[in-house]
Design an enzyme around this catalytic site. Structure first.
Site, PDB file in Angstrom:
ATOM      1  N   LYS A   1      -0.165   9.446   0.578  1.00 39.97           N
ATOM      2  CA  LYS A   1      -0.097   9.377  -0.880  1.00 39.97           C
ATOM      3  C   LYS A   1      -0.808  10.595  -1.484  1.00 39.97           C
ATOM      4  O   LYS A   1      -1.480  11.350  -0.770  1.00 39.97           O
ATOM      5  CB  LYS A   1      -0.716   8.069  -1.379  1.00 39.97           C
ATOM      6  CG  LYS A   1      -0.118   6.818  -0.737  1.00 39.97           C
ATOM      7  CD  LYS A   1       1.330   6.592  -1.126  1.00 39.97           C
ATOM      8  CE  LYS A   1       2.030   5.629  -0.339  1.00 39.97           C
ATOM      9  NZ  LYS A   1       2.475   4.479  -0.111  1.00 39.97           N
TER      10      LYS A   1
HETATM   11  C1  PLP Z   1       2.787   3.111   0.173  1.00 35.82           C
HETATM   12  C2  PLP Z   1       3.472   2.157  -0.703  1.00 35.82           C
HETATM   13  C3  PLP Z   1       3.116   0.805  -0.762  1.00 35.82           C
HETATM   14  C4  PLP Z   1       2.125   0.169   0.162  1.00 35.82           C
HETATM   15  O1  PLP Z   1       0.906   0.768   0.238  1.00 35.82           O
HETATM   16  P1  PLP Z   1       0.019   0.629   1.581  1.00 35.82           P
HETATM   17  O2  PLP Z   1      -1.286   1.171   1.148  1.00 35.82           O
HETATM   18  O3  PLP Z   1       0.691   1.453   2.622  1.00 35.82           O
HETATM   19  O4  PLP Z   1      -0.041  -0.818   1.939  1.00 35.82           O
HETATM   20  C5  PLP Z   1       3.769   0.001  -1.667  1.00 35.82           C
HETATM   21  N1  PLP Z   1       4.736   0.481  -2.467  1.00 35.82           N
HETATM   22  C6  PLP Z   1       5.123   1.758  -2.431  1.00 35.82           C
HETATM   23  C7  PLP Z   1       6.187   2.223  -3.358  1.00 35.82           C
HETATM   24  C8  PLP Z   1       4.519   2.634  -1.525  1.00 35.82           C
HETATM   25  O5  PLP Z   1       4.935   3.910  -1.471  1.00 35.82           O
END
Ligand code: PLP
Length: 386
Positions: free
Chosen positions: A181
């Site tokens: 992210k």
């Molecule tokens: C990464 C992501 C998640 C989940 O996040 P995690 O921290 O990996 O559990 C949920 N929704 C979207 C759109 C994502 O890109």
């Protein structure tokens, strides 16, 4: 040398941050986590920010705190990461898969409205690929039908709708700080809450049913959804270079799109114009993403396909989810989209190399298509009509 699909920008700042936590002898959620929550709250202009272990659990926590569970329906875009919908199922509620916009792949609010029943309790707009959903329409829909709004802003750091940060429009906003992210704590997430009493419920929920640590008296039932200070320290270091990271992501996208503008058979997704965007990855649309991905990996360039439509996921069945109307555009996005290498330390030379390979593949594909058409004409004496 292999070009990865993504690499975070980690350096000395993160190393020193972790070491400082170790030498302070405080590993669990503590002063570093408080500091990160305060910095995030100021950055997104939201009074309450609570760190949680990851983005999926952020969504799960938000739904649970809002009282969503068995017998309830939650509107979820068919095109998003699996966790958006698995979090719904794990509360006992059913996700209702709704089609997305053909251009920006965010929730199509008209399709969402068509799927509302008297069991619908919430909607989860997803700010997918670092672009805001049309929050005006989402909030109007929610108000009309009395729905909670839980924003999935997992990919939304730095993203705005108008001049407000995403994740601050609905009842609760959910962030992820997973390694790929815009800013990372390795694994991590956050809840953005404007309402004070709702924020208190979130704290009970994540802190074993207590408001304060250091007591063995628990007012409620709750989970342990705390983050460690080791992770929050990494988050603080990442937060320190957030604006540089965002600038880097935008520059990378510009560099790619500049080189691929006139590439045959390749489409560049356009921005929806709702606010500031922060590209999650550099995305392109082609007729044969699997073929292009296979060609690129032969040349040690890793890519990633788009999300697999949720309604096709083996994990979601008619017992645990609902499909009222077969989505068209989530399938189309999956069938055409490819995420190009978007590592934060990619060089200009690497971007050029990747673009050269893409052009080589796409030009060959265009030649093959022309040739097939010419052969068809020779055989039948008339141009192929499709
Ligand atoms: C990464 C992501 C998640 C989940 O996040 P995690 O921290 O990996 O559990 C949920 N929704 C979207 C759109 C994502 O890109």
């Amino acid at each position: 040398m292999k070009i990865h699909e993504f690499d975070p920008l980690l350096g000395r700042e993160e190393s020193l941050a972790v070491l400082s936590v170790l030498s302070a002898n405080w590993l669990t959620e503590g002063p570093k986590t408080r500091e990160l929550e305060e910095k995030l709250a100021a950055y997104v202009d939201c009074p309450h920010v609570l760190m949680v272990p990851n983005g999926t659990l952020a969504i799960f926590a938000a739904l649970k705190v809002l009282g969503i569970g068995t017998g309830d329906e939650v509107l979820v875009p068919d095109f998003t990461f699996f966790g958006t919908a698995s979090a719904v199922v794990l509360t006992g509620a059913k996700p209702v898969f709704v089609d997305v916009d053909p251009y920006d792949f965010t929730l199509d609010v008209k399709s969402a409205e068509a799927a509302v029943t008297d069991r619908t309790r919430a909607v989860i707009p997803v700010h997918v690929f670092g672009q805001a959903c049309d929050m005006t329409s989402v909030l109007t829909l929610a108000k009309k039908h009395g729905l909670f709004v839980v924003e999935d802003a997992a990919q939304g750091m730095g993203v705005t709708f108008g001049d407000r940060h995403v994740g601050t429009f609905g009842d609760i906003g959910c962030l992820s700080f997973f390694a790929d992210k815009t800013m990372t704590t390795g694994e991590g997430g956050a809840l953005f809450v404007r309402d004070e009493s709702l924020a208190r419920e979130c704290l009970y929920f994540k802190n074993q049913g207590r408001l304060h640590r250091g007591s063995f008296v628990h007012d409620r039932l709750g989970y342990n959804f705390r983050l460690t200070d080791l992770q929050s320290a990494v988050g603080l270091a990442q937060f320190g270079k957030l604006s540089a990271t965002i600038a880097r992501k935008r520059a990378l996208q510009t560099a790619y799109y500049h080189r691929l503008e006139d590439c045959p058979g390749l489409q560049i997704p356009r921005a929806n114009g709702f606010g500031e965007t922060v590209p999650f990855r550099v995305n392109v649309l082609v007729d044969n993403p699997a073929g292009l991905a296979a060609f690129l990996i032969e040349h040690e360039v890793a890519t990633r396909r788009f999300f697999y439509p949720l309604h096709r996921q083996p994990a979601f069945t008619p017992e645990n989810s609902i499909l009222r109307c077969p989505p068209v555009y989530s399938v189309r996005a999956f069938e055409r989209g490819l995420m190009l290498p978007s590592g934060l330390n990619l060089t200009e030379a690497q971007v050029s190399r990747v673009c050269g390979l893409i052009r080589e593949y796409q030009e060959a594909a265009a030649r093959r298509a022309d040739q097939a058409e010419a052969e068809q004409e020779m055989l039948t004496g008339c141009p192929q009509t499709t």
